[in-house]
Design an enzyme around this catalytic site. Structure first.
Site, PDB file in Angstrom:
ATOM      1  N   ASP A   1      -3.021   3.749  11.131  1.00  0.00           N
ATOM      2  CA  ASP A   1      -1.996   2.852  10.571  1.00  0.00           C
ATOM      3  C   ASP A   1      -0.928   3.650   9.853  1.00  0.00           C
ATOM      4  O   ASP A   1       0.097   3.098   9.433  1.00  0.00           O
ATOM      5  CB  ASP A   1      -2.654   1.864   9.587  1.00  0.00           C
ATOM      6  CG  ASP A   1      -1.694   0.764   9.123  1.00  0.00           C
ATOM      7  OD1 ASP A   1      -1.675   0.435   7.923  1.00  0.00           O
ATOM      8  OD2 ASP A   1      -0.925   0.254   9.991  1.00  0.00           O
TER       9      ASP A   1
ATOM     10  N   ARG B   1      -2.675   7.634   4.022  1.00  0.00           N
ATOM     11  CA  ARG B   1      -1.339   8.215   4.217  1.00  0.00           C
ATOM     12  C   ARG B   1      -1.437   9.246   5.326  1.00  0.00           C
ATOM     13  O   ARG B   1      -2.450   9.974   5.415  1.00  0.00           O
ATOM     14  CB  ARG B   1      -0.846   8.883   2.929  1.00  0.00           C
ATOM     15  CG  ARG B   1      -0.437   7.900   1.820  1.00  0.00           C
ATOM     16  CD  ARG B   1       0.878   7.210   2.158  1.00  0.00           C
ATOM     17  NE  ARG B   1       1.346   6.342   1.066  1.00  0.00           N
ATOM     18  CZ  ARG B   1       1.028   5.030   0.967  1.00  0.00           C
ATOM     19  NH1 ARG B   1       0.215   4.486   1.843  1.00  0.00           N
ATOM     20  NH2 ARG B   1       1.519   4.295  -0.026  1.00  0.00           N
TER      21      ARG B   1
ATOM     22  N   GLU C   1       7.040   8.565   9.281  1.00  0.00           N
ATOM     23  CA  GLU C   1       7.090   7.114   9.535  1.00  0.00           C
ATOM     24  C   GLU C   1       8.540   6.630   9.506  1.00  0.00           C
ATOM     25  O   GLU C   1       9.256   7.030   8.574  1.00  0.00           O
ATOM     26  CB  GLU C   1       6.244   6.370   8.489  1.00  0.00           C
ATOM     27  CG  GLU C   1       4.758   6.648   8.641  1.00  0.00           C
ATOM     28  CD  GLU C   1       3.875   5.830   7.709  1.00  0.00           C
ATOM     29  OE1 GLU C   1       2.667   6.110   7.630  1.00  0.00           O
ATOM     30  OE2 GLU C   1       4.414   4.879   7.090  1.00  0.00           O
TER      31      GLU C   1
ATOM     32  N   HIS D   1       1.924   0.899  10.093  1.00  0.00           N
ATOM     33  CA  HIS D   1       1.702   0.844   8.638  1.00  0.00           C
ATOM     34  C   HIS D   1       1.705  -0.597   8.135  1.00  0.00           C
ATOM     35  O   HIS D   1       2.502  -0.993   7.281  1.00  0.00           O
ATOM     36  CB  HIS D   1       2.766   1.675   7.895  1.00  0.00           C
ATOM     37  CG  HIS D   1       2.355   2.018   6.472  1.00  0.00           C
ATOM     38  ND1 HIS D   1       2.771   3.146   5.826  1.00  0.00           N
ATOM     39  CD2 HIS D   1       1.557   1.374   5.582  1.00  0.00           C
ATOM     40  CE1 HIS D   1       2.290   3.183   4.596  1.00  0.00           C
ATOM     41  NE2 HIS D   1       1.538   2.106   4.422  1.00  0.00           N
TER      42      HIS D   1
HETATM   43  C1  8YV Z   1       3.037  -0.681   1.278  1.00  0.00           C
HETATM   44  C2  8YV Z   1       1.056   0.748   1.114  1.00  0.00           C
HETATM   45  O1  8YV Z   1       3.438  -1.820   1.870  1.00  0.00           O
HETATM   46  O2  8YV Z   1       0.609  -0.244  -0.950  1.00  0.00           O
HETATM   47  C3  8YV Z   1       0.659   0.806  -0.309  1.00  0.00           C
HETATM   48  O3  8YV Z   1       0.394   1.922  -0.811  1.00  0.00           O
HETATM   49  O4  8YV Z   1       0.956   1.693   1.816  1.00  0.00           O
HETATM   50  C4  8YV Z   1       1.601  -0.485   1.641  1.00  0.00           C
HETATM   51  O5  8YV Z   1       0.894  -1.566   1.120  1.00  0.00           O
HETATM   52  C5  8YV Z   1       3.926   0.401   1.731  1.00  0.00           C
HETATM   53  O6  8YV Z   1       3.698   1.473   0.925  1.00  0.00           O
HETATM   54  C6  8YV Z   1       5.359  -0.007   1.594  1.00  0.00           C
HETATM   55  O7  8YV Z   1       6.162   1.038   1.941  1.00  0.00           O
END
Ligand code: 8YV
Length: 321
Positions: free
Chosen positions: A262, A238, A267, A286
């Site tokens: 990523d 994150r 975001e 992302h």
């Molecule tokens: C998601 C992700 O697609 O699973 C997670 O925690 O970061 C990604 O796989 C994303 O969170 C969707 O907003």
């Protein structure tokens, strides 16, 4: 007894709609543009279960949605869940672990390779027609194989990254984690290192921790000073787990060689963010889990989670709350 009502803030595949139709009454938001908060509160009136992939579940929403009993996120991360508010309102929260681990690990290795071998930059150079015969040193990158990899956060995805690096790229893999994982160390031949040692010795540093109050800005200016000027930093966890300003400074001043990203503090990343102008930074939108196979599997698991949470039939991956 009437079927529970479930609302999804994004369209779901036919296969998932068919599965859900056997257990719940489903309504979906099918517009391209994202639902506004106020519209969402209206849509959630009289709804028992909510399927989403990033919507903030907090006191404000829970105070306006009295029928809600469960929220199922189509993601493994659930930092958009206010766990205290959900506990207070007795809301079951579920997420989608396991099904995306390999896909995210692939993306992390891709970022390591793309950053080390400057793939986006040299792809653009080749396409620009500016590739000239002569001193190819300008095209040189750095090796990934046989280098030292330090993984911060040895969870399920961390293990998959370690396996790929160790057995696919003959890397010397170390890790830092809240608690030691002796079994994984045995299995994969990893070394546990204290954070500062890992930061100062690694050629590649991969951050793979969930976003919590403890991991907010876990990597900041001090941590970047410990890294080698030849090191490459990768973040696919994150954005808020890193002090982005300190990272930008470290990249601009040569405290580290490069970064592969990523995720970002904001975001989508703001178009004026200085990271976007740095040649030694690979930026992705992302896409950690963004393959059709994995996103379909995540959505189906999220559907099964919401059915189990609302009907009590079957197991579901509840978040710690
Ligand atoms: C998601 C992700 O697609 O699973 C997670 O925690 O970061 C990604 O796989 C994303 O969170 C969707 O907003």
């Amino acid at each position: 007894m009437s079927q529970p009502i479930v609302f999804s803030d994004k369209p779901l595949s036919k296969e998932i709609q068919t599965y859900l139709a056997n257990h719940v009454k489903l309504t979906m938001w099918e517009e391209a543009h994202k639902l506004k908060r106020e519209q969402l509160f209206e849509k959630l009136q009289g709804v028992d279960g909510f399927m989403t992939s990033g919507e903030l579940i907090n006191e404000e929403l829970l105070q306006k949605t009295h029928s809600l009993r469960a929220v199922s996120t189509i993601s493994v991360g659930y930092d958009h869940f206010d766990l205290d508010a959900m506990r207070k309102h007795q809301i079951i929260g579920t997420h989608t672990p396991y099904v995306l681990d390999d896909t995210v690990a692939d993306l992390v290795l891709s970022l390591m390779l793309a950053t080390a071998r400057r793939i986006p930059e040299l792809d653009a150079l080749t396409k620009s027609g500016c590739w000239k015969k002569g001193d190819s040193r300008q095209l040189f990158g750095v090796d990934v194989h046989h280098k030292k990899l330090g993984i911060i956060g040895m969870g399920r995805i961390g293990e998959k990254i370690a396996k790929r690096a160790k057995f696919g790229f003959d890397m010397d893999v170390s890790y830092f984690n809240r608690n030691r994982k002796e079994d994984v160390e045995q299995q994969l031949g990893l070394h546990y290192q204290e954070l500062e040692v890992l930061l100062s010795e690694s050629d590649f540093i991969v951050l793979m921790v969930p976003l919590t109050n403890e991991t907010k800005q876990f990597i900041g200016a001090h941590e970047f000073t410990l890294m080698k000027p030849t090191s490459i930093f990768i973040n696919a966890s994150r954005g808020q787990t890193v002090d982005e300003e300190a990272m930008t400074e470290a990249l601009l001043t040569g405290e580290i060689l490069a970064a592969g990203l990523d995720v970002y503090e904001q975001e989508p990343i703001h178009p004026t963010n200085p990271l976007l102008n740095l040649k030694n930074v690979v930026t992705l939108p992302h896409i950690g889990s963004a393959t059709s196979e994995t996103r379909d599997a995540m959505a189906m698991l999220a559907a099964k989670n919401i059915v189990a949470a609302l009907t009590g039939a079957g197991a579901c991956y509840k978040v710690q709350n």
